[in-house]
Design a protein around this motif. Structure first.
Motif, PDB file in Angstrom:
ATOM      1  N   PHE A 528     132.806  25.142 -18.305  1.00 35.29           N
ATOM      2  CA  PHE A 528     131.738  26.018 -17.830  1.00 35.29           C
ATOM      3  C   PHE A 528     131.284  25.751 -16.391  1.00 35.29           C
ATOM      4  N   GLY A 529     131.752  24.679 -15.778  1.00 36.50           N
ATOM      5  CA  GLY A 529     131.199  24.301 -14.491  1.00 36.50           C
ATOM      6  C   GLY A 529     129.834  23.657 -14.685  1.00 36.50           C
ATOM      7  N   ARG A 530     128.991  23.680 -13.669  1.00 31.16           N
ATOM      8  CA  ARG A 530     127.661  23.072 -13.756  1.00 31.16           C
ATOM      9  C   ARG A 530     126.660  24.146 -14.160  1.00 31.16           C
ATOM     10  N   GLU A 531     126.138  24.040 -15.403  1.00 32.13           N
ATOM     11  CA  GLU A 531     125.313  25.096 -15.972  1.00 32.13           C
ATOM     12  C   GLU A 531     124.101  24.511 -16.706  1.00 32.13           C
ATOM     13  N   LEU A 532     123.407  25.386 -17.425  1.00 26.82           N
ATOM     14  CA  LEU A 532     122.169  25.029 -18.111  1.00 26.82           C
ATOM     15  C   LEU A 532     122.484  24.562 -19.534  1.00 26.82           C
ATOM     16  N   TRP A 533     121.983  23.361 -19.876  1.00 25.19           N
ATOM     17  CA  TRP A 533     122.209  22.768 -21.193  1.00 25.19           C
ATOM     18  C   TRP A 533     120.882  22.451 -21.872  1.00 25.19           C
ATOM     19  N   ARG A 534     120.957  22.162 -23.166  1.00 23.79           N
ATOM     20  CA  ARG A 534     119.776  21.784 -23.938  1.00 23.79           C
ATOM     21  C   ARG A 534     120.160  20.747 -24.980  1.00 23.79           C
ATOM     22  N   THR A 535     119.145  19.981 -25.451  1.00 22.30           N
ATOM     23  CA  THR A 535     119.386  19.035 -26.532  1.00 22.30           C
ATOM     24  C   THR A 535     118.108  18.826 -27.326  1.00 22.30           C
ATOM     25  N   ASP A 536     118.275  18.542 -28.624  1.00 22.08           N
ATOM     26  CA  ASP A 536     117.156  18.119 -29.462  1.00 22.08           C
ATOM     27  C   ASP A 536     117.184  16.608 -29.652  1.00 22.08           C
ATOM     28  N   GLY A 537     118.063  15.941 -28.912  1.00 24.01           N
ATOM     29  CA  GLY A 537     118.177  14.492 -28.983  1.00 24.01           C
ATOM     30  C   GLY A 537     119.335  14.007 -29.822  1.00 24.01           C
ATOM     31  N   THR A 538     120.063  14.955 -30.451  1.00 28.48           N
ATOM     32  CA  THR A 538     121.220  14.584 -31.269  1.00 28.48           C
ATOM     33  C   THR A 538     122.495  15.060 -30.595  1.00 28.48           C
ATOM     34  N   GLU A 539     123.620  14.501 -31.040  1.00 28.91           N
ATOM     35  CA  GLU A 539     124.904  14.906 -30.469  1.00 28.91           C
ATOM     36  C   GLU A 539     125.217  16.362 -30.800  1.00 28.91           C
ATOM     37  N   THR A 540     125.014  16.748 -32.067  1.00 31.60           N
ATOM     38  CA  THR A 540     125.309  18.132 -32.463  1.00 31.60           C
ATOM     39  C   THR A 540     124.312  19.113 -31.861  1.00 31.60           C
ATOM     40  N   THR A 542     123.159  18.962 -28.865  1.00 33.33           N
ATOM     41  CA  THR A 542     123.355  19.024 -27.415  1.00 33.33           C
ATOM     42  C   THR A 542     124.370  20.117 -27.127  1.00 33.33           C
ATOM     43  N   GLN A 543     123.885  21.228 -26.558  1.00 34.06           N
ATOM     44  CA  GLN A 543     124.708  22.426 -26.436  1.00 34.06           C
ATOM     45  C   GLN A 543     124.469  23.119 -25.102  1.00 34.06           C
ATOM     46  N   LEU A 544     125.444  23.932 -24.717  1.00 33.37           N
ATOM     47  CA  LEU A 544     125.255  24.812 -23.571  1.00 33.37           C
ATOM     48  C   LEU A 544     124.135  25.791 -23.892  1.00 33.37           C
ATOM     49  N   LEU A 545     123.140  25.856 -23.028  1.00 36.26           N
ATOM     50  CA  LEU A 545     122.048  26.805 -23.221  1.00 36.26           C
ATOM     51  C   LEU A 545     122.432  28.190 -22.725  1.00 36.26           C
ATOM     52  N   MET A 546     122.988  28.257 -21.517  1.00 35.07           N
ATOM     53  CA  MET A 546     123.459  29.537 -20.991  1.00 35.07           C
ATOM     54  C   MET A 546     124.452  29.305 -19.861  1.00 35.07           C
ATOM     55  N   ASP A 547     125.553  30.041 -19.924  1.00 35.33           N
ATOM     56  CA  ASP A 547     126.539  30.037 -18.842  1.00 35.33           C
ATOM     57  C   ASP A 547     126.163  31.187 -17.910  1.00 35.33           C
ATOM     58  N   ILE A 548     125.256  30.906 -16.977  1.00 31.26           N
ATOM     59  CA  ILE A 548     124.699  31.966 -16.140  1.00 31.26           C
ATOM     60  C   ILE A 548     125.778  32.625 -15.291  1.00 31.26           C
ATOM     61  N   THR A 549     126.648  31.808 -14.715  1.00 32.82           N
ATOM     62  CA  THR A 549     127.810  32.331 -13.995  1.00 32.82           C
ATOM     63  C   THR A 549     129.033  32.106 -14.865  1.00 32.82           C
ATOM     64  N   ALA A 550     129.520  33.138 -15.488  1.00 30.96           N
ATOM     65  CA  ALA A 550     130.569  33.009 -16.497  1.00 30.96           C
ATOM     66  C   ALA A 550     131.817  32.344 -15.927  1.00 30.96           C
ATOM     67  N   GLY A 551     132.473  31.536 -16.765  1.00 31.27           N
ATOM     68  CA  GLY A 551     133.685  30.858 -16.345  1.00 31.27           C
ATOM     69  C   GLY A 551     133.402  29.470 -15.816  1.00 31.27           C
ATOM     70  N   THR A 552     134.316  28.963 -15.023  1.00 31.45           N
ATOM     71  CA  THR A 552     134.197  27.587 -14.528  1.00 31.45           C
ATOM     72  C   THR A 552     133.356  27.476 -13.263  1.00 31.45           C
ATOM     73  N   GLN A 553     132.974  28.602 -12.664  1.00 31.66           N
ATOM     74  CA  GLN A 553     132.152  28.554 -11.453  1.00 31.66           C
ATOM     75  C   GLN A 553     130.731  28.131 -11.798  1.00 31.66           C
ATOM     76  N   SER A 554     130.129  27.261 -10.998  1.00 33.52           N
ATOM     77  CA  SER A 554     128.785  26.750 -11.256  1.00 33.52           C
ATOM     78  C   SER A 554     127.722  27.711 -10.739  1.00 33.52           C
ATOM     79  N   SER A 555     126.499  27.566 -11.283  1.00 35.08           N
ATOM     80  CA  SER A 555     125.425  28.516 -10.980  1.00 35.08           C
ATOM     81  C   SER A 555     124.415  28.019  -9.953  1.00 35.08           C
ATOM     82  N   ASP A 556     124.598  26.821  -9.413  1.00 34.96           N
ATOM     83  CA  ASP A 556     123.692  26.302  -8.383  1.00 34.96           C
ATOM     84  C   ASP A 556     122.242  26.399  -8.849  1.00 34.96           C
ATOM     85  N   ILE A 557     121.945  25.760  -9.976  1.00 41.20           N
ATOM     86  CA  ILE A 557     120.631  25.857 -10.620  1.00 41.20           C
ATOM     87  C   ILE A 557     119.666  24.841 -10.023  1.00 41.20           C
TER      88      ILE A 557
END
Length: 567
Positions: A528-540, A542-557
């Motif tokens: 996904f490149g450098r994007e927005l993630w989230r976690t509740d503190g567990t491994e499962t 910990t997930q991508l929150l949103m791929d703002i710029t689709a693909g491997t390009q980063s969104s400069d957040i």
């Protein structure tokens, strides 16, 4: 967490075979039995704690001994005995914060006449405020525009997206496009957001937005006549105060209540075009303190205060020179500054008693004409001072009660602490390396034990960054012995890996921020490149929150707009 409350999409279940929930039926009889509503509950569609703007839904089981189908069952949502809705769904509003909600369901048969007994249920907990994080990211990157290679955007191009997120993908929204945004301020259930953008006339302008966190609810309330940004926003007495500049008055003290007509100059501290440049607005009780140039034209920064009225806005007397790092502490004000008119550059830690108005020196940490450049961190009743000392070195730490002469030096081999963070677990510091402590590490800081080093298994130099707090646990970006940087949590003095986000290298998690019991951050991986993630503190969790710029390009957040590098 399941709650007995959530927006109303009605669940109807019958103990008899029905042609359809809510369909018509005769059901009339002189001996007809009343229908029954059982298992009445409130479900929060959004999950987790009940917050403003969540969808609350009434669920129940409808039964009728005579087999009568359900008619127009009645609903009543009440708060403090007042009816707030008679629909099957309810979304809590700002005024509901801190209150419990009661749902009453009265079953009605299809004949419209046969009515059962009302059944009530109350939420287990009070409504919380729905938190939003305002941030910027590349809105819709175009091939011909490479932000990494371009210092400024093309004229007329609002190339950044201004976003709001509540920590969920469905709650992450593009509000509008801008060139820059700085730290917003909450006002009731809305945000006041300073931005810079190209207006419809292709002219660069600073402006204030009012936003409820949706694109439809985001509007410009005031545009500057010049390309200067408002900044330093602080809520006081139900309004937002800020520093803003125009051609007639320079940069002065402004105020807004979120409406265009009441967004205006509050007071021209130095009348005319000369700027007073107010900053560091800090609310303490019924006063707001800030720094600005003195009104005598000396161009010296002094401490000001206001009670929210123009006539009650004045310089603090006796004067405090070169005030900075203003911090509320137990209903009083601590700050860096000088109370010596002859040595205004001798900046040391000061304590202002808001009851007496007296400002006293806590300690002369760097005696003579030199400044100790103090900064302040609080946790409960604890006050931590970081300052430079010719005796102990730079960026050393002291605990204080704000009283004259009382600071107690924290003894630690990690002499310098360039970074200090306050969490619900207490105060933490990150040291810089020195001969006695060659590795940058995370330390717990308190008066009784001093500085206690947090450890990582099989790694002495884990170089921590970006500490944040989630549900009583501290989280940090750190690297293992192979220099693979990932997200860790602090568990009984030890750093534990939360998740390996990038299996082929470092994910470089950064700008850790807590929103609605979720930790939001930026991270990268090969997919996904450098994007927005989230976690509740567990491994499962910990997930991508949103791929703002689709693909491997980063969104400069940029999640922390107070540290916007473009400002």
């Amino acid at each position: 967490m399941e709650f007995k409350m959530r927006l109303l999409s009605v669940l109807c279940i019958s103990t008899v075979v029905l042609s359809g929930c809510g369909s018509s039926g005769d059901g009339s009889s002189s001996n007809n039995h009343a229908p029954v509503a059982s298992n009445v509950a409130i479900e929060d569609i959004n999950g987790g704690d009940i917050r403003t703007q969540d969808i609350l839904k009434a669920t129940y089981q409808y039964t009728d001994q005579d087999g009568d189908q359900e008619g127009n069952t009645k609903f009543r949502w009440t708060i403090d005995g007042k009816v707030v809705s008679e629909e099957s769904e309810y979304a809590p509003v700002y005024a509901d914060i801190g209150k419990t909600i009661t749902l009453e369901v009265t079953p009605v048969a299809s004949d419209g006449k046969t009515t059962g007994n009302a059944v009530s249920v109350e939420t287990d907990s009070a409504v919380l405020e729905r938190e939003l994080l305002i941030f910027t990211a590349m809105a819709e990157p175009e091939d011909e525009f490479d932000i990494a290679a371009t210092a400024v955007p093309s004229p007329g191009e609002n190339f950044l997206g201004l976003y709001a997120t509540d920590g969920s993908e469905s709650g992450t929204t593009l509000l509008r496009k801008v060139v820059i945004a700085t730290k917003p301020e909450k006002l009731d259930n809305n945000f006041i957001i300073p931005i810079g953008y190209w207006n419809d006339e292709n002219t660069p302008r600073g402006a204030l937005l009012l936003s409820d966190g949706t694109a439809e609810g985001t509007k410009t309330i005031k545009e500057s006549s010049i390309d200067e940004l408002p900044w330093g926003l602080a809520t006081f007495n139900g309004k937002v105060f800020l520093s803003w500049e125009n051609a007639d008055t320079g940069r002065e003290l402004w105020v807004t209540d979120g409406t265009e007509e009441n967004t205006k100059l509050f007071k021209d501290l130095i009348p005319g075009e000369e700027s007073s440049s107010p900053a560091e607005f800090t609310v303490v009780g019924d006063q707001m303190y800030f720094r600005a140039y003195a009104s005598d034209g000396s161009r010296k920064y002094v401490l000001w205060q206001t009670n929210g009225t123009e006539e009650g806005t004045e310089e603090v007397s006796p004067a405090v020179y070169n005030p900075r790092n203003l911090t509320e502490y137990k209903g009083n004000l601590v700050l860096a500054g000088s109370i010596n008119q002859d040595l205004p550059a001798d900046i040391e830690p000061l304590y202002l008693d808001t009851d007496t108005g007296e400002t006293t020196l806590i300690a002369d940490i760097n005696p003579g004409l030199n400044t100790s450049n103090p900064s302040f961190y609080t946790h409960g009743d604890r006050l931590l001072i970081r300052a430079n000392s010719p005796t102990y070195g730079n960026q050393r730490l002291w605990f204080s009660q704000g009283e004259t002469g009382d600071p107690e030096l924290i003894e630690a081999t990690a002499a310098a602490f360039p970074y200090v963070y306050a969490t619900s677990q207490g105060l933490f510091g990150i040291n810089s390396s020195n001969p006695d402590e060659p590795y940058a590490s995370l330390w717990s800081l308190n008066e009784t034990e001093g500085a206690t080093k947090m450890t990582m298994e099989n790694n002495l130099e884990y170089k921590p960054l970006y500490i944040a707090d989630l549900n009583g646990t501290a989280y940090v970006s750190a690297q293992d012995a192979m220099e693979d940087r990932e997200l860790y949590r602090v568990e009984e003095g030890t750093l534990k890996l939360v998740a390996d986000i990038n299996e082929n290298g470092s994910s470089y998690p950064g700008y850790l921020t807590t929103v609605n019991n979720t930790l939001v951050f930026i991270a990268q991986n090969d997919e996904f490149g450098r994007e927005l993630w989230r976690t509740d503190g567990t491994e499962t969790g910990t997930q991508l929150l949103m791929d703002i710029t689709a693909g491997t390009q980063s969104s400069d957040i940029i999640l922390d707009l107070s540290k916007n590098p473009r400002f």
